[in-house]
Scaffold this motif. Sequence first.
Motif, PDB file in Angstrom:
ATOM      1  N   THR A 225      70.126 -18.198 -15.372  1.00 48.26           N
ATOM      2  CA  THR A 225      71.573 -17.820 -15.248  1.00 48.26           C
ATOM      3  C   THR A 225      72.198 -19.111 -15.644  1.00 48.26           C
ATOM      4  OG1 THR A 225      71.556 -18.407 -12.820  1.00 48.26           O
ATOM      5  CG2 THR A 225      70.619 -15.879 -13.181  1.00 48.26           C
ATOM      6  N   LYS A 226      71.316 -20.309 -15.123  1.00 53.67           N
ATOM      7  CA  LYS A 226      71.953 -21.472 -15.782  1.00 53.67           C
ATOM      8  C   LYS A 226      71.760 -22.222 -16.689  1.00 53.67           C
ATOM      9  CE  LYS A 226      74.186 -25.692 -13.287  1.00 53.67           C
ATOM     10  NZ  LYS A 226      74.084 -26.005 -11.970  1.00 53.67           N
ATOM     11  N   LEU A 227      71.900 -22.431 -17.841  1.00 55.75           N
ATOM     12  CA  LEU A 227      71.225 -24.206 -18.531  1.00 55.75           C
ATOM     13  C   LEU A 227      71.688 -25.437 -18.021  1.00 55.75           C
ATOM     14  CD1 LEU A 227      72.981 -22.577 -21.936  1.00 55.75           C
ATOM     15  CD2 LEU A 227      70.861 -22.017 -21.372  1.00 55.75           C
ATOM     16  N   ALA A 228      70.672 -25.744 -18.234  1.00 56.77           N
ATOM     17  CA  ALA A 228      70.264 -26.998 -17.814  1.00 56.77           C
ATOM     18  C   ALA A 228      70.515 -28.347 -18.651  1.00 56.77           C
ATOM     19  CB  ALA A 228      69.314 -27.241 -17.097  1.00 56.77           C
TER      20      ALA A 228
ATOM     21  N   ASN B 116      69.580 -32.529 -20.163  1.00 59.47           N
ATOM     22  CA  ASN B 116      68.748 -33.139 -19.871  1.00 59.47           C
ATOM     23  C   ASN B 116      69.359 -34.058 -18.269  1.00 59.47           C
ATOM     24  OD1 ASN B 116      67.402 -32.949 -21.627  1.00 59.47           O
ATOM     25  ND2 ASN B 116      68.071 -33.749 -23.197  1.00 59.47           N
ATOM     26  N   ILE B 117      70.729 -33.991 -17.965  1.00 63.19           N
ATOM     27  CA  ILE B 117      70.908 -35.382 -17.270  1.00 63.19           C
ATOM     28  C   ILE B 117      70.905 -34.653 -16.057  1.00 63.19           C
ATOM     29  CG2 ILE B 117      73.310 -36.609 -16.373  1.00 63.19           C
ATOM     30  CD1 ILE B 117      72.335 -37.667 -18.374  1.00 63.19           C
ATOM     31  N   THR B 118      71.453 -33.766 -15.758  1.00 62.85           N
ATOM     32  CA  THR B 118      71.110 -32.893 -14.602  1.00 62.85           C
ATOM     33  C   THR B 118      70.006 -32.756 -14.169  1.00 62.85           C
ATOM     34  OG1 THR B 118      71.023 -30.130 -15.786  1.00 62.85           O
ATOM     35  CG2 THR B 118      73.005 -31.286 -15.004  1.00 62.85           C
ATOM     36  N   LEU B 119      68.585 -32.816 -15.075  1.00 65.84           N
ATOM     37  CA  LEU B 119      67.475 -32.484 -14.281  1.00 65.84           C
ATOM     38  C   LEU B 119      66.988 -33.417 -14.028  1.00 65.84           C
ATOM     39  CD1 LEU B 119      65.922 -30.126 -17.629  1.00 65.84           C
ATOM     40  CD2 LEU B 119      65.820 -29.312 -15.248  1.00 65.84           C
TER      41      LEU B 119
ATOM     42  N   ILE C 211      64.426 -25.161 -21.016  1.00 67.86           N
ATOM     43  CA  ILE C 211      66.441 -25.387 -21.012  1.00 67.86           C
ATOM     44  C   ILE C 211      66.879 -24.591 -19.228  1.00 67.86           C
ATOM     45  CG2 ILE C 211      65.956 -24.801 -23.614  1.00 67.86           C
ATOM     46  CD1 ILE C 211      67.074 -22.203 -23.067  1.00 67.86           C
ATOM     47  N   TYR C 212      66.686 -24.054 -18.761  1.00 66.29           N
ATOM     48  CA  TYR C 212      66.943 -24.021 -17.825  1.00 66.29           C
ATOM     49  C   TYR C 212      67.138 -23.874 -16.463  1.00 66.29           C
ATOM     50  CZ  TYR C 212      67.895 -18.646 -20.688  1.00 66.29           C
ATOM     51  OH  TYR C 212      67.172 -18.383 -21.995  1.00 66.29           O
ATOM     52  N   TYR C 213      68.165 -24.276 -15.504  1.00 65.08           N
ATOM     53  CA  TYR C 213      68.160 -25.137 -14.607  1.00 65.08           C
ATOM     54  C   TYR C 213      67.491 -24.150 -13.010  1.00 65.08           C
ATOM     55  CZ  TYR C 213      69.834 -28.211 -10.560  1.00 65.08           C
ATOM     56  OH  TYR C 213      70.036 -29.397  -9.750  1.00 65.08           O
ATOM     57  N   ASP C 214      67.834 -22.780 -13.441  1.00 67.76           N
ATOM     58  CA  ASP C 214      67.356 -21.888 -12.384  1.00 67.76           C
ATOM     59  C   ASP C 214      66.388 -21.415 -12.481  1.00 67.76           C
ATOM     60  OD1 ASP C 214      68.853 -20.642 -14.125  1.00 67.76           O
ATOM     61  OD2 ASP C 214      69.209 -19.486 -12.326  1.00 67.76           O
ATOM     62  N   LEU C 215      65.470 -20.490 -11.874  1.00 62.66           N
ATOM     63  CA  LEU C 215      64.496 -19.737 -11.890  1.00 62.66           C
ATOM     64  C   LEU C 215      64.730 -18.399 -12.787  1.00 62.66           C
ATOM     65  CD1 LEU C 215      61.684 -18.734 -11.560  1.00 62.66           C
ATOM     66  CD2 LEU C 215      61.702 -18.734  -9.444  1.00 62.66           C
ATOM     67  N   ASN C 216      66.229 -17.527 -12.186  1.00 65.94           N
ATOM     68  CA  ASN C 216      66.517 -16.675 -12.698  1.00 65.94           C
ATOM     69  C   ASN C 216      67.003 -16.922 -14.510  1.00 65.94           C
ATOM     70  OD1 ASN C 216      65.776 -15.190 -10.380  1.00 65.94           O
ATOM     71  ND2 ASN C 216      67.475 -15.514  -9.938  1.00 65.94           N
TER      72      ASN C 216
ATOM     73  N   ILE D 173      61.243 -26.334 -29.941  1.00 66.89           N
ATOM     74  CA  ILE D 173      61.500 -24.651 -30.461  1.00 66.89           C
ATOM     75  C   ILE D 173      62.767 -25.115 -29.722  1.00 66.89           C
ATOM     76  CG2 ILE D 173      61.343 -23.261 -28.564  1.00 66.89           C
ATOM     77  CD1 ILE D 173      58.630 -23.735 -30.507  1.00 66.89           C
ATOM     78  N   PRO D 174      63.086 -25.951 -28.936  1.00 66.19           N
ATOM     79  CA  PRO D 174      64.780 -25.308 -28.876  1.00 66.19           C
ATOM     80  C   PRO D 174      66.245 -25.692 -29.526  1.00 66.19           C
ATOM     81  CG  PRO D 174      64.010 -26.610 -27.222  1.00 66.19           C
ATOM     82  CD  PRO D 174      62.947 -26.489 -28.471  1.00 66.19           C
ATOM     83  N   THR D 175      66.954 -24.567 -29.845  1.00 70.43           N
ATOM     84  CA  THR D 175      67.774 -24.820 -31.205  1.00 70.43           C
ATOM     85  C   THR D 175      69.477 -24.694 -30.257  1.00 70.43           C
ATOM     86  OG1 THR D 175      67.949 -22.589 -31.477  1.00 70.43           O
ATOM     87  CG2 THR D 175      66.812 -23.806 -32.432  1.00 70.43           C
ATOM     88  N   LYS D 176      70.470 -24.826 -31.104  1.00 73.13           N
ATOM     89  CA  LYS D 176      71.425 -25.076 -30.416  1.00 73.13           C
ATOM     90  C   LYS D 176      71.958 -22.817 -30.308  1.00 73.13           C
ATOM     91  CE  LYS D 176      73.815 -29.205 -30.871  1.00 73.13           C
ATOM     92  NZ  LYS D 176      74.213 -30.159 -30.423  1.00 73.13           N
ATOM     93  N   THR D 177      71.214 -22.459 -31.087  1.00 75.31           N
ATOM     94  CA  THR D 177      71.882 -20.600 -30.876  1.00 75.31           C
ATOM     95  C   THR D 177      70.773 -20.525 -29.174  1.00 75.31           C
ATOM     96  OG1 THR D 177      71.110 -20.437 -32.999  1.00 75.31           O
ATOM     97  CG2 THR D 177      70.879 -19.084 -30.583  1.00 75.31           C
ATOM     98  N   LEU D 178      70.445 -21.128 -28.789  1.00 77.13           N
ATOM     99  CA  LEU D 178      69.394 -21.338 -27.495  1.00 77.13           C
ATOM    100  C   LEU D 178      70.589 -21.967 -25.994  1.00 77.13           C
ATOM    101  CD1 LEU D 178      64.995 -21.120 -27.648  1.00 77.13           C
ATOM    102  CD2 LEU D 178      67.348 -19.563 -27.171  1.00 77.13           C
ATOM    103  N   THR D 179      70.098 -22.944 -26.866  1.00 75.12           N
ATOM    104  CA  THR D 179      71.726 -23.606 -25.692  1.00 75.12           C
ATOM    105  C   THR D 179      71.788 -24.858 -26.387  1.00 75.12           C
ATOM    106  OG1 THR D 179      71.345 -25.701 -23.684  1.00 75.12           O
ATOM    107  CG2 THR D 179      69.629 -25.085 -25.122  1.00 75.12           C
ATOM    108  N   LYS D 180      73.874 -25.007 -26.169  1.00 68.12           N
ATOM    109  CA  LYS D 180      74.069 -25.595 -26.790  1.00 68.12           C
ATOM    110  C   LYS D 180      74.454 -27.306 -26.411  1.00 68.12           C
ATOM    111  CE  LYS D 180      77.930 -25.980 -23.557  1.00 68.12           C
ATOM    112  NZ  LYS D 180      78.680 -24.862 -22.643  1.00 68.12           N
TER     113      LYS D 180
END
Length: 449
Positions: free
Chosen positions: A414-417, A419-422, A407-412, A188-195
């Motif tokens: 507002t911040k894209l994750a 793989n390293i930060t996860l 693909i997100y780091y936070d519940l709201n 599912i994830p694409t560059k459009t959704l997250t760089k």
Amino acid sequence: MNFIIKQATVSNRKDFLKILQCWNMQNGFLHDETELDYSNFFIAEVNNQVVGMAGFMPIDGERYRTRLLAVYPEFRGTEIGKALQDRRLEEMYKRGAKIVETSVDNLEMKHWYKKHYGYTEIYKTKKEYEISFIDVDVVDVLYLNLIEYMKNKIAFDSKKLRYMEKYEPHPLSPYPPLIINVALTGVIPTKTLTKYIPISVNEIIEEAINVYDAGASIVHLHAKDENGKACSDAKYYEKIISGIKKERPELICCATTSGRDGQSVEQRAEVLSLTGNAKPDMASLTLGSLNFLSGASINSIDTVTELAYIMKEKGIKPELEIFDTGMVNLAQYLERHNIINGKKYFNILLGNLNTAGATIKDLSHIYTSLPDNSIWAAAGLGHFQLPMNMASIVAGGHVRVGLEDNIYYDLNKTKLATNITLVNRIKKIANELERPISTAQKTREILGI
């Protein structure tokens, strides 16, 4: 708690008295002081301060008596007393002791010696002077066959550890090293959704190297074609896996055999035919059909069985994907018919709309239903990722994390994750729980790869 056990010296006399006064045991020390040999005593130190003591004295060539085991009250329950007892038993054994006698005047200590060391009670005798519990005028004399104890100590400790690992909750039983499995990219994830989503062969290889260096020991792989669309073509997996193995040969590569795009069994199994450096160590095996919001993942029993047979013939360990309890039943069926066997690795994926919810109740029910000799990890889809990862870490399971699932780091959102930060967040949580991170080599040992 960090402490050290050291040989006592005459300079520790004041330390002895301070500790013994806490337990009304100083009279025993003062009464026998002229006969005491400080070389028969040990001290425990915390931050260069003496907090505990223990000693012994020979009775004859083969019989020894323990003397004055004590720690400050605030250091009870820290294993310091046990370390002092262990050290003096080792020293008596080295000096040729075969029998050890220990006197106690309270039930707690009597049970402690019996429980941890196998002492037996031989007789009671009247106290020679007022010491310890002033309302008790007799002591129990306990006996330890030191030769038998030392001979059986390793086996006894191993048996106790195995029992704790099986029955005691963590952290009373030691946590196993945490296996971090990273689902780098997905359907599912694409560059459009997250760089940050890796798409090309080189991006996926680079991302695998980065998460390995951060602490991951397994990467769950999806290949993409030149247009960025998920595909099962083995030529892409060949480049990805061989590229990863060239740079990080220990990293465990798990290739998907997903049925989300309606491929045939033959198409899904293409990656399983790769050999040499391109051969996957593991391959995903979803144990049933299910619906995602984006469409169905079709996995008939015949399809699952055929893929499992191919993995077995090729020597590729299945990554058994569980989305609800019914899929556990199929795992048991496959094992019953020896289609899967040995150590089994399960990924429990929770939070999809059409399968088991991301709750502690559902997670507990599924992982406690798994067959024997199973290693399990938990993943939460979308905003359930972090709660399920944390629940798994606490429960002694392992984790699947990565941009495929969230693909997100936070519940709201507002911040894209990345793989390293996860991965780094998982490491931080594990470190707070003092749970070690499994290396790729250790993970291979745990999974039998």
